[in-house]
Enzyme design. Structure first.
Site, PDB file in Angstrom:
ATOM      1  CE  LYS A   1      -4.534   0.885   0.580  1.00 54.58           C
ATOM      2  NZ  LYS A   1      -5.704   0.164   0.096  1.00 54.58           N
TER       3      LYS A   1
ATOM      4  N   GLY B   1     -21.239   6.257   5.846  1.00 56.97           N
ATOM      5  CA  GLY B   1     -20.343   6.632   4.743  1.00 56.97           C
ATOM      6  C   GLY B   1     -20.974   6.239   3.423  1.00 56.97           C
TER       7      GLY B   1
ATOM      8  N   GLY C   1     -20.021   7.217   0.280  1.00 58.90           N
ATOM      9  CA  GLY C   1     -19.121   7.669  -0.781  1.00 58.90           C
ATOM     10  C   GLY C   1     -19.186   6.715  -1.962  1.00 58.90           C
TER      11      GLY C   1
ATOM     12  CB  VAL D   1     -17.684   1.520  -1.286  1.00 52.27           C
ATOM     13  CG1 VAL D   1     -18.206   0.115  -1.004  1.00 52.27           C
ATOM     14  CG2 VAL D   1     -16.303   1.462  -1.914  1.00 52.27           C
TER      15      VAL D   1
HETATM   16  P1  NAD Z   1     -15.058   7.710  -0.210  1.00 56.37           P
HETATM   17  O1  NAD Z   1     -14.040   8.681   0.233  1.00 56.37           O
HETATM   18  O2  NAD Z   1     -15.633   7.792  -1.575  1.00 56.37           O
HETATM   19  O3  NAD Z   1     -16.314   7.706   0.811  1.00 56.37           O
HETATM   20  C1  NAD Z   1     -16.172   7.816   2.171  1.00 56.37           C
HETATM   21  C2  NAD Z   1     -17.421   8.531   2.692  1.00 56.37           C
HETATM   22  O4  NAD Z   1     -17.368   8.531   4.117  1.00 56.37           O
HETATM   23  C3  NAD Z   1     -17.508   9.994   2.254  1.00 56.37           C
HETATM   24  O5  NAD Z   1     -18.801  10.268   1.757  1.00 56.37           O
HETATM   25  C4  NAD Z   1     -17.219  10.788   3.548  1.00 56.37           C
HETATM   26  O6  NAD Z   1     -17.887  12.018   3.605  1.00 56.37           O
HETATM   27  C5  NAD Z   1     -17.729   9.813   4.580  1.00 56.37           C
HETATM   28  N1  NAD Z   1     -17.162  10.010   5.912  1.00 56.37           N
HETATM   29  C6  NAD Z   1     -15.892  10.341   6.264  1.00 56.37           C
HETATM   30  N2  NAD Z   1     -15.774  10.432   7.592  1.00 56.37           N
HETATM   31  C7  NAD Z   1     -16.987  10.125   8.103  1.00 56.37           C
HETATM   32  C8  NAD Z   1     -17.495  10.038   9.407  1.00 56.37           C
HETATM   33  N3  NAD Z   1     -16.731  10.314  10.475  1.00 56.37           N
HETATM   34  N4  NAD Z   1     -18.795   9.686   9.572  1.00 56.37           N
HETATM   35  C9  NAD Z   1     -19.584   9.422   8.505  1.00 56.37           C
HETATM   36  N5  NAD Z   1     -19.159   9.501   7.236  1.00 56.37           N
HETATM   37  C10 NAD Z   1     -17.867   9.852   7.039  1.00 56.37           C
HETATM   38  O7  NAD Z   1     -14.386   6.264   0.047  1.00 56.37           O
HETATM   39  P2  NAD Z   1     -14.813   4.880  -0.595  1.00 56.37           P
HETATM   40  O8  NAD Z   1     -13.992   4.639  -1.807  1.00 56.37           O
HETATM   41  O9  NAD Z   1     -16.302   4.806  -0.687  1.00 56.37           O
HETATM   42  O10 NAD Z   1     -14.276   3.867   0.524  1.00 56.37           O
HETATM   43  C11 NAD Z   1     -14.975   3.733   1.750  1.00 56.37           C
HETATM   44  C12 NAD Z   1     -14.176   2.813   2.661  1.00 56.37           C
HETATM   45  O11 NAD Z   1     -14.029   1.535   2.045  1.00 56.37           O
HETATM   46  C13 NAD Z   1     -12.739   3.309   2.949  1.00 56.37           C
HETATM   47  O12 NAD Z   1     -12.401   2.926   4.264  1.00 56.37           O
HETATM   48  C14 NAD Z   1     -11.899   2.507   1.964  1.00 56.37           C
HETATM   49  O13 NAD Z   1     -10.579   2.312   2.428  1.00 56.37           O
HETATM   50  C15 NAD Z   1     -12.652   1.188   1.923  1.00 56.37           C
HETATM   51  N6  NAD Z   1     -12.457   0.436   0.681  1.00 56.37           N
HETATM   52  C16 NAD Z   1     -12.754   1.005  -0.510  1.00 56.37           C
HETATM   53  C17 NAD Z   1     -12.567   0.293  -1.687  1.00 56.37           C
HETATM   54  C18 NAD Z   1     -12.910   0.871  -3.020  1.00 56.37           C
HETATM   55  O14 NAD Z   1     -12.965   0.114  -4.008  1.00 56.37           O
HETATM   56  N7  NAD Z   1     -13.185   2.153  -3.110  1.00 56.37           N
HETATM   57  C19 NAD Z   1     -12.063  -1.026  -1.623  1.00 56.37           C
HETATM   58  C20 NAD Z   1     -11.797  -1.596  -0.376  1.00 56.37           C
HETATM   59  C21 NAD Z   1     -11.986  -0.846   0.786  1.00 56.37           C
END
Ligand code: NAD
Length: 368
Positions: free
Chosen positions: A94, A194, A196, A198
């Site tokens: 990573k 969250g 976002g 995902v």
């Molecule tokens: P993202 O940044 O698109 O979405 C994260 C969301 O969480 C945002 O809308 C943000 O406003 C919200 N957020 C942040 N802090 C918060 C809090 N304290 N309370 C409530 N909401 C909060 O990220 P993502 O790509 O959707 O990934 C989400 C999680 O999944 C991350 O931990 C990431 O590491 C993990 N993940 C993502 C992927 C992927 O394919 N994108 C793969 C494996 C793991």
């Protein structure tokens, strides 16, 4: 210690690198610094027994460098087990870039980062994570072939997040089957923290199946948008960990299951996308088990994204990506059953099976 160097006994006490808890048997850590572009990055290669270390790059405005180092180490170790449990021939790595992605990310900085990745000659292959987009990976691709998650126009697999969401959905259904006797999520009250990249797609799957979805996010505008789009309710209470729900899906940041939250959680199942959900794997994993809360290990059910980018290395297409991701359902059921049979936490069950695979491969490699 200030700027002075430790000597003698002080030095022994400090164990600044190899003795750090989060160092956890990492093979290699690379610090990347470039004054001209402002790049400060750390690449962690945890384990390369199963293959080259593959894992995304996170850009985040860390409070300090220790926080960044700790994050990259925890995340890269997670990738080792994620790949092994999913049956992919890649190791765990990573990278983190220190800085606010909204204001500090430039094409020059991404190119420079790509050059550092290239310098590792394929031992580490990057991809996107929080703060990164497909177009950033396209810039990295200009200077190195050791990158995945590039755009479909350039022969890549595109945005991994919808695939991650599908895998989380499959893992959640398997956990529901194990806990409630049926994998149907219709009528289940599910809190998605969250929404976002995902989380939003997960909300789409869940509402389509007829679940009662409640959403929480720090981004209010997004809450109203997603709430209206899918008919999800917005969480309005003061403390979401006390929410009266069947399933809690952490899809924002890691370590939300910690000393302060764990005893408040009313959900019977925890299944979400966030990496490193347990602040302390041993203590909090065991406490969830004691409380009868079924935890679907994060690195197992959020593997859809890595399956998606792995396709770029193995040259398979979308249909196979989705079939492999759907299989997270079967793997989750197996792991949950294994945990019960061996009276261990679900997290330890997944770690054990992954570690056994790595040990087996190490043995095979040594015989070659
Ligand atoms: P993202 O940044 O698109 O979405 C994260 C969301 O969480 C945002 O809308 C943000 O406003 C919200 N957020 C942040 N802090 C918060 C809090 N304290 N309370 C409530 N909401 C909060 O990220 P993502 O790509 O959707 O990934 C989400 C999680 O999944 C991350 O931990 C990431 O590491 C993990 N993940 C993502 C992927 C992927 O394919 N994108 C793969 C494996 C793991």
């Amino acid at each position: 210690m200030d700027a002075t160097f430790a000597t003698g006994k002080d030095l022994q006490k400090m164990d600044p690198v190899f003795g750090q808890l989060s160092f956890n048997d990492h093979e290699q850590i690379v610090f990347c610094n470039d004054k001209d572009t402002g790049l400060k990055a750390i690449i962690g290669i945890h384990n390369s027994v199963m293959g080259p270390a593959l894992g995304g790059t996170r850009m985040f405005d860390y409070a300090n460098e220790w926080e960044a180092l700790n994050d990259v180490l925890r995340l890269s170790r997670g990738m080792t087990y994620k790949a092994a449990i999913t049956g992919l021939n890649i190791g765990g790595g990573k990278a983190v870039i220190i800085g606010d992605a909204k204001t500090k990310k430039t094409p020059e900085l991404m190119r420079k980062f790509g050059e550092f990745v290239h310098g590792l000659s394929g031992r580490y292959i990057t991809a996107e994570d929080v703060g990164m987009e497909t177009k950033d990976m396209d810039i990295v691709r200009d200077v190195t072939p050791y990158v995945t998650g590039i755009s479909e126009e350039r022969g890549g697999s595109g945005n991994p997040s919808p695939v991650t969401a599908y895998g989380v959905y499959m893992g959640m259904k398997a956990a529901a089957k194990h806990k409630f006797g049926s994998d149907s999520l219709a009528g289940k009250r599910i809190l998605v923290q969250g929404i976002g990249h995902v989380g939003e797609t997960l909300v789409e799957y869940l509402t389509k199946e007829g679940a009662v979805v409640i959403i929480a996010d720090i981004n209010e505008e997004k809450l109203y948008e997603v709430g209206n789009k899918y008919g999800a309710a917005i969480y309005t209470g003061a403390d979401l960990y006390t929410a009266d729900v069947d399933i809690y899906a952490p899809c924002a940041m890691g370590a939300t299951i910690n000393d302060a939250t764990i005893d408040k959680i009313k959900a019977k199942v925890i299944a979400g996308a966030a990496n490193n959900q347990l602040a302390n794997e041993d203590i909090h994993g065991a406490r969830l088990q004691e409380r009868g809360i079924l935890y679907a290990p994060d690195f197992l059910i959020n593997a859809g994204g890595i399956i998606n980018v792995y396709a770029e290395l193995e040259h398979y297409g979308k249909a196979e990506i989705m079939t492999k991701t759907e299989n997270i359902y079967n793997t989750t059921l197996e792991i949950l059953d294994y945990a019960v049979a061996n009276n261990i936490t679900t997290h330890h069950a997944a770690l054990k099976i992954a570690q056994d695979r790595i040990d087996q491969r190490k043995l095979e490699n040594s015989r070659k």
